[in-house]
Design an enzyme around this catalytic site. Structure first.
Site, PDB file in Angstrom:
ATOM      1  N   ASP A  15      -1.327  -0.676  -9.790  1.00 35.97           N
ATOM      2  CA  ASP A  15      -1.985  -2.268  -9.492  1.00 35.97           C
ATOM      3  C   ASP A  15      -1.589  -2.899 -11.033  1.00 35.97           C
ATOM      4  OD1 ASP A  15      -1.968  -2.234  -6.918  1.00 35.97           O
ATOM      5  OD2 ASP A  15      -4.316  -2.206  -7.026  1.00 35.97           O
ATOM      6  N   GLU A  62       0.804  -1.090   0.056  1.00 39.14           N
ATOM      7  CA  GLU A  62       0.154   0.157   0.145  1.00 39.14           C
ATOM      8  C   GLU A  62       0.864   1.334   0.027  1.00 39.14           C
ATOM      9  OE1 GLU A  62      -2.721  -0.982  -0.514  1.00 39.14           O
ATOM     10  OE2 GLU A  62      -2.962  -2.818   0.627  1.00 39.14           O
TER      11      GLU A  62
END
Lengths: 211, 556
Positions: free
Chosen positions: B366, B205
């Protein structure tokens, strides 16, 4: 050892970083690519059917459920946002006989970074708690910005005494500069449930944008 | 004589560019493997990602290699993903999944025989699934890590990794051992799979806290990434914004995410994936066709799920969804790729005039966005890599490793605590929906550390050793950042809660069995079979004292 001796003889000096780079380059170019399949994890000798696995899993989940209770009283601080910290605690059974005459209290200390070495200049603030409370969201700045924080949990007696039950860990509250805060523009994002679709965006130019 | 080895793609002359562009894909899924069931819905997360993201990405890399395109790309592969991709059970189940997709596409060709537009798409899906099957089964024999390794060997693809189970490190930092083990096990898993230690490390993250760079230094990491404000709020302030890495003071470089490149892909208003001509993710026949017809192809034949066959495009707001037109979408892909590269060139042109060095634009995403959420994403990425490779004198693709080899001196500054999540800090992973997990995670970690400390100097039996290693796996699996994320996002909340509580319960069982010396081998074996991640894990890493203390344990 032989290699080392030969290198020494040639007076070749290589740093660990250089050795690692050479190792990586050699690996890149000379590792067999279509070698045999990688080893699989070692399998336990015992074979169990899906039904048996499920039964064991369910039994363990039933018999050993998570329990945050600890033998001793503890207190943990966690940084959340620049304006928020989270505290949770557990009061051990031997400390649980707190009288109704005392006030369960979270005492939060801040140590401004620049004065870190001067312990006496610690600032503190009391946050009264409910007796059955187990966590608390702390909105900052309670005391001072750009600080290290720690806390104790204890009883605040009517006569002013404070009995400490547990000390917390020390944390640095998250902080951000005013400049980047002003530049931060929230972006409306794709309406999907992908992991990180909700992002802040600041100007990456920062001071460059002013030039 | 030792001769410096130079990657093939750097041998020919490259003009000095106005700027560098580093594209980073982070591929991660939580460990979803359930041998205790014949089939399990959440395993589809992996199967969908293989079909829609990883295989298309490999095809992109294969095509670029075939066409001798000089590109650079960085791919972060998470340890759970590495372990799942090499897992025989999941490999076999994936083949079943793919065959069922192929069967459904065949059915769809028949069902849509009187709907020409739909049938054309059904045929496209059949070709797509056939290609996936061929690539997976015949070309790479089910081992996709080999495919990535092959492209790493060409020097065009840099492979890096992340923490063991993608643990959210700032909230595990109550124990330094927890953070250290997340990093160590992550790197060990990567090294076992690929044979080398990665230069870069993807912080789960992008969650950084000051001091984390010291742990990374223990494992010879050269660089990591932070979100924009991690650099912008650094101390002292960065001279070059996010367009040059900073040296954290211990030689480790921190690269910051470029907000412009991010916005162009992620934003629903400005972002490419929301274009009206692109395929609509939420229009899936798994939810649209008669239940009896679709039942054999959905989860347990009971619950409607995505099938991957989608016939509509995004279309305009409040309009009836139109049929997806692949040709129009491909034209848009090229247009958007051109736009992206043009904007990076303009950025580089502006930045190079005001910076004291060649700027580097960091664009991390991502990996699962490309192909899964954004069906055309892999083609867009391919077009970007092709276009950028043609305009090397303006913007040059690079990896952070290559950049650091060329630029050895950086401003010394410490990034600020930051993540790439909503609001930029920790609140997505610590809020009303998920705060209950942290006392449990911290307690399990502490119990494990105490247990290992208490065992110092004592002999452990082979069964105890297995139980200790399994306890470490249970803790790591409970620590995945995915579970609090899912609880906050509100998607598969029950599953996320169950995973955390199950893993903690499994740890509790093992801890109790070890403390009371009443381990049942059958139960330990069951847990090893179910949670078979990290085969080489060593419980001794939970010893909180220095490394020398490990020798205090007597091997059985």
């Amino acid at each position: 050892m032989v290699v080392v001796l030969r290198l020494n003889a040639l007076k070749v000096k290589l740093s660990s970083k250089e050795l690692r780079e050479i190792s990586q380059e050699i690996n890149r170019h000379f590792t067999p690519i279509f070698a045999a399949k990688m080893a699989q994890p070692t399998r336990p000798a015992l074979k169990l059917s899906p039904h048996e696995l499920r039964a064991i899993s369910e039994e363990i989940s039933r018999e050993f459920p998570p329990d945050s209770a600890t033998q001793s009283t503890n207190l943990v601080l966690l940084a959340v946002d620049p304006g928020v910290m989270h505290a949770y605690w557990h009061i051990a059974k031997n400390n649980a006989d707190i009288t109704t005459k005392s006030q369960m209290t979270l005492r939060l200390y801040s140590t401004p970074k620049r004065d870190k070495s001067v312990d006496e200049e610690k600032l503190w603030q009391d946050i009264p708690l409910q007796h059955d409370q187990k966590q608390h969201k702390i909105h900052l700045p309670v005391l001072a910005s750009n600080s290290d924080y720690s806390a104790v949990i204890g009883e605040h007696h009517i006569d002013g005494r404070f009995t400490t039950l547990a000390h917390s860990n020390r944390i640095i509250a998250n902080s951000h500069s005013a400049a980047s805060h002003q530049n931060r523009a929230k972006v409306t994002l794709l309406q999907t449930t992908s992991k990180n679709l909700a992002k802040n965006n600041t100007s990456g130019l920062g001071i460059l944008s002013a030039l | 004589m030792i001769k410096k080895i130079v990657p093939m793609h750097t041998l020919h002359f490259k003009p000095s560019p106005q700027g560098f562009l580093g594209i980073i894909l982070h591929a991660h899924l939580p460990y979803v493997r359930h041998p205790e069931y014949d089939s399990f819905f959440e395993e589809n997360w992996l199967f969908e990602a293989i079909t829609e993201c990883y295989l298309p990405l490999i095809s992109v890399l294969d095509r670029l290699q075939k066409d001798r395109i000089d590109f650079s790309l960085t791919l972060s592969l998470s340890p759970p993903l590495i372990c799942m991709l090499r897992d025989e059970l999941l490999q076999a189940r994936y083949l079943n999944y793919l065959r069922k997709r192929l069967e459904l596409a065949e059915q769809e060709i028949i069902r849509t025989r009187h709907q020409r537009g739909y049938q054309k798409l059904a045929r496209l899906y059949r070709r797509f699934f056939r290609h996936c099957l061929n690539t997976y089964q015949n070309q790479y024999a089910g081992d996709l890590l080999t495919a990535f390794k092959k492209h790493h060997a060409t020097g065009h693809l840099e492979l890096i990794t992340t923490a063991a189970t993608h643990g959210f490190l700032p909230l595990l930092n109550v124990s330094q051992t927890a953070v250290r083990n997340q990093i160590k096990v992550g790197i060990d898993t990567f090294k076992t799979a690929f044979g080398f230690i990665p230069s870069g490390f993807w912080l789960p993250e992008c969650a950084y806290y000051p001091g984390l760079e010291r742990v990374l230094a223990e494992f010879s990491i050269d660089y990591f990434f932070v979100d924009t404000h991690g650099i912008m709020d650094a101390t002292p302030a960065p001279k070059n914004g996010v367009y040059a890495p900073i040296d954290c003071g211990n030689g480790i470089a921190a690269f910051g995410r470029d907000p412009e490149s991010s916005r162009q892909v992620w934003s629903s208003q400005e972002g490419y994936p929301g274009d009206v001509d692109y395929r609509e993710y939420y229009s899936d026949i798994g939810f649209e066709l008669d239940f009896d017809y679709i039942a054999p192809y959905i989860s347990d034949e009971k619950t409607r799920t995505n099938t991957g066959i989608k016939y509509h495009c995004v279309t305009g707001k409040d309009q009836t969804k139109e049929i997806y037109d692949p040709k129009k979408a491909r034209a848009k892909v090229y247009q958007h790729a051109q736009d992206f590269v043009n904007k990076r060139q303009q950025q580089a042109g502006t930045l190079s005039g005001i910076m004291d060095r060649t700027p580097i634009i960091i664009a991390p995403y991502d990996a699962e966005l490309f192909g899964h959420w954004w069906f055309e994403g892999p083609y867009w990425l391919e077009a970007v890599l092709r276009l950028a490779s043609e305009s090397a004198n303006e913007i040059q693709l690079t990896t952070c490793s290559d950049y650091l080899k060329q630029h050895t001196s950086h401003q010394i500054a410490l990034p600020s605590a930051s993540t790439w999540g909503d609001q930029g800090y920790h609140s997505y992973w610590l809020n009303d929906s998920n705060e209950w997990i942290y006392p449990l995670l911290h307690k399990a970690q502490l119990d494990m550390e105490k247990l290992v400390a208490d065992l110092a100097g004592l002999s452990v039996t082979p069964l105890q050793e297995r139980a200790l290693n399994q306890a470490a796996r249970s803790i790591l699996l409970a620590q995945a950042s995915d579970w609090p994320f899912i609880m906050k996002s509100g998607t598969t909340v029950d599953y996320a809660k169950k995973r955390i509580t199950d893993h903690i319960a499994r740890f509790n069982y093992l801890h109790d069995g070890l403390r009371k010396n009443r381990l049942n081998e059958r139960y330990v074996s069951a847990l090893e079979i179910m949670d078979n991640i990290f085969p080489d894990i060593d419980f001794r890493d939970y010893c909180v004292t220095d490394d020398n203390a490990f020798v205090a344990f007597n091997q059985p």
